[in-house]
Write a protein that holds these residues in place. Structure first.
Motif, short mmCIF file in Angstrom:
data_model
loop_
_atom_site.label_atom_id
_atom_site.label_comp_id
_atom_site.label_asym_id
_atom_site.label_seq_id
_atom_site.Cartn_x
_atom_site.Cartn_y
_atom_site.Cartn_z
N GLN A 7 -55.72 -30.72 45.59
CA GLN A 7 -56.45 -30.38 45.14
C GLN A 7 -56.94 -30.06 43.60
O GLN A 7 -56.53 -31.34 42.92
CB GLN A 7 -55.84 -28.71 44.42
CG GLN A 7 -55.84 -27.60 45.71
CD GLN A 7 -54.93 -26.21 44.99
OE1 GLN A 7 -54.80 -26.43 43.84
NE2 GLN A 7 -55.12 -25.00 45.99
N GLU A 8 -58.18 -31.01 43.53
CA GLU A 8 -58.54 -31.36 41.97
C GLU A 8 -59.26 -30.43 40.90
O GLU A 8 -59.96 -29.95 41.81
CB GLU A 8 -59.75 -32.37 42.24
CG GLU A 8 -58.65 -33.47 42.91
CD GLU A 8 -59.67 -34.90 43.36
OE1 GLU A 8 -60.29 -34.85 42.30
OE2 GLU A 8 -59.30 -36.28 43.56
N ASP A 93 -62.04 -32.80 28.55
CA ASP A 93 -60.84 -31.70 30.16
C ASP A 93 -60.65 -32.41 30.07
O ASP A 93 -60.09 -33.84 29.91
CB ASP A 93 -62.36 -31.65 31.06
CG ASP A 93 -63.48 -29.94 29.87
OD1 ASP A 93 -63.35 -29.83 29.38
OD2 ASP A 93 -64.80 -30.67 30.49
N THR A 94 -59.92 -32.40 31.33
CA THR A 94 -58.81 -32.62 32.02
C THR A 94 -59.04 -32.26 33.44
O THR A 94 -59.08 -30.54 33.74
CB THR A 94 -57.23 -32.08 31.55
OG1 THR A 94 -57.44 -32.72 30.21
CG2 THR A 94 -56.01 -32.88 32.73
N LEU A 95 -58.51 -33.25 34.05
CA LEU A 95 -58.73 -33.22 35.64
C LEU A 95 -57.55 -33.55 36.30
O LEU A 95 -56.95 -34.17 35.75
CB LEU A 95 -59.16 -34.88 36.38
CG LEU A 95 -59.26 -33.76 37.82
CD1 LEU A 95 -59.95 -33.13 38.76
CD2 LEU A 95 -60.06 -35.52 38.43
N HIS A 100 -49.21 -31.39 46.80
CA HIS A 100 -48.23 -30.73 47.75
C HIS A 100 -47.72 -30.71 48.69
O HIS A 100 -48.35 -30.71 49.25
CB HIS A 100 -48.71 -28.78 47.32
CG HIS A 100 -47.03 -27.96 46.78
ND1 HIS A 100 -47.05 -26.43 46.73
CD2 HIS A 100 -45.57 -28.65 47.49
CE1 HIS A 100 -46.24 -26.12 47.40
NE2 HIS A 100 -45.27 -27.04 47.77
N THR A 101 -46.16 -31.67 49.04
CA THR A 101 -45.88 -32.28 50.35
C THR A 101 -44.42 -30.97 50.56
O THR A 101 -43.78 -31.38 49.63
CB THR A 101 -45.68 -33.30 49.61
OG1 THR A 101 -44.80 -33.67 48.92
CG2 THR A 101 -47.28 -34.46 49.70
N ARG A 108 -48.84 -23.59 54.16
CA ARG A 108 -49.97 -23.81 53.68
C ARG A 108 -50.94 -23.09 53.05
O ARG A 108 -51.08 -22.70 51.83
CB ARG A 108 -50.61 -24.36 54.72
CG ARG A 108 -51.18 -25.23 54.05
CD ARG A 108 -52.38 -26.57 55.13
NE ARG A 108 -52.70 -28.14 54.01
CZ ARG A 108 -54.03 -27.04 53.46
NH1 ARG A 108 -54.49 -26.27 53.32
NH2 ARG A 108 -54.52 -28.42 53.20
N GLU A 109 -51.20 -21.76 54.17
CA GLU A 109 -53.04 -20.64 53.43
C GLU A 109 -52.19 -20.81 52.23
O GLU A 109 -52.31 -20.28 50.57
CB GLU A 109 -52.74 -19.62 53.90
CG GLU A 109 -54.31 -19.36 53.70
CD GLU A 109 -54.96 -18.57 55.44
OE1 GLU A 109 -55.21 -17.43 55.46
OE2 GLU A 109 -55.09 -19.33 56.24
N HIS A 110 -50.94 -19.74 51.97
CA HIS A 110 -50.37 -18.67 51.12
C HIS A 110 -50.15 -19.15 49.53
O HIS A 110 -50.44 -19.46 48.60
CB HIS A 110 -48.77 -18.18 51.38
CG HIS A 110 -48.84 -17.39 50.48
ND1 HIS A 110 -49.66 -16.64 50.01
CD2 HIS A 110 -47.43 -17.27 49.20
CE1 HIS A 110 -48.64 -15.40 48.98
NE2 HIS A 110 -47.44 -16.46 48.73
N LEU A 111 -49.89 -20.84 50.23
CA LEU A 111 -48.87 -21.56 48.85
C LEU A 111 -50.81 -22.55 48.02
O LEU A 111 -51.08 -22.41 46.79
CB LEU A 111 -48.15 -22.73 49.30
CG LEU A 111 -47.17 -22.57 49.42
CD1 LEU A 111 -46.29 -23.67 49.57
CD2 LEU A 111 -46.95 -22.08 48.13
N ASP A 112 -51.77 -22.54 49.16
CA ASP A 112 -53.50 -23.07 48.69
C ASP A 112 -53.47 -22.61 48.22
O ASP A 112 -54.01 -22.78 46.67
CB ASP A 112 -53.88 -23.69 49.83
CG ASP A 112 -55.11 -24.16 49.47
OD1 ASP A 112 -55.04 -25.61 49.00
OD2 ASP A 112 -56.76 -23.94 50.76
N SER A 113 -53.91 -20.53 48.33
CA SER A 113 -54.73 -19.42 47.17
C SER A 113 -53.69 -20.46 45.88
O SER A 113 -54.28 -19.16 45.06
CB SER A 113 -54.74 -18.48 48.34
OG SER A 113 -53.35 -18.15 48.49
N GLY A 114 -52.29 -19.98 46.51
CA GLY A 114 -51.62 -19.20 45.34
C GLY A 114 -52.13 -20.11 44.00
O GLY A 114 -51.90 -19.36 42.60
#
Length: 128
Positions: A7-8, A93-95, A100-101, A108-114
């Motif tokens: 994610q960025e 700002d900060t990028l 997460h590996t 994955r889906e739960h972590l991604d949205s979390g």
């Protein structure tokens, strides 16, 4: 299924403020709304969200990078993933370049949205 989340995110604060919010117990608790205990040293342990997320700081480069062995408390004993936060100034700002590996299959889906709901959105609100 891939075991990588990339994610960025742009946060409306300096890398110093973002780094502090992610590594200081009081600031983390303030933006997350949940208890946190975070060691400010590489090798130190952390516990966030009232103990639901625990781990160890593998690498801390002030205002630049955080690498953690990271796990959800209800994962099978001994199972850790790795999270990497790279902080890059973009004007005022900060990028955050986030990876997460190594997390368990099926999470994955739960972590991604979390990450968005529990980290990026409240962090931006707190620092903005």
């Amino acid at each position: 299924m891939s075991h990588v989340i990339h994610q960025e995110i742009v946060v409306t604060a300096s890398p110093q403020r973002v780094y502090s919010a992610l590594t200081d117990s009081k600031q983390f608790s303030a933006f997350s709304g949940a208890p946190a205990e975070i060691s400010p040293e590489a090798g130190g342990v952390f516990s966030c969200f009232g103990g639901m997320i625990v781990g160890r700081n593998l690498e801390l480069m002030a205002n630049e990078r955080i690498v953690q062995a990271w796990r959800v408390a209800n994962w099978e004993a001994g199972v850790y993933s790795v999270v990497r936060f790279a902080l890059k100034a973009q004007g005022a700002d900060t990028l955050i370049v986030f990876d997460h590996t190594g997390f368990p299959e099926g999470t994955r889906e739960h972590l991604d949205s979390g990450w968005h709901a529990k980290y990026w959105e409240p962090l931006n609100k707190y620092l903005g």
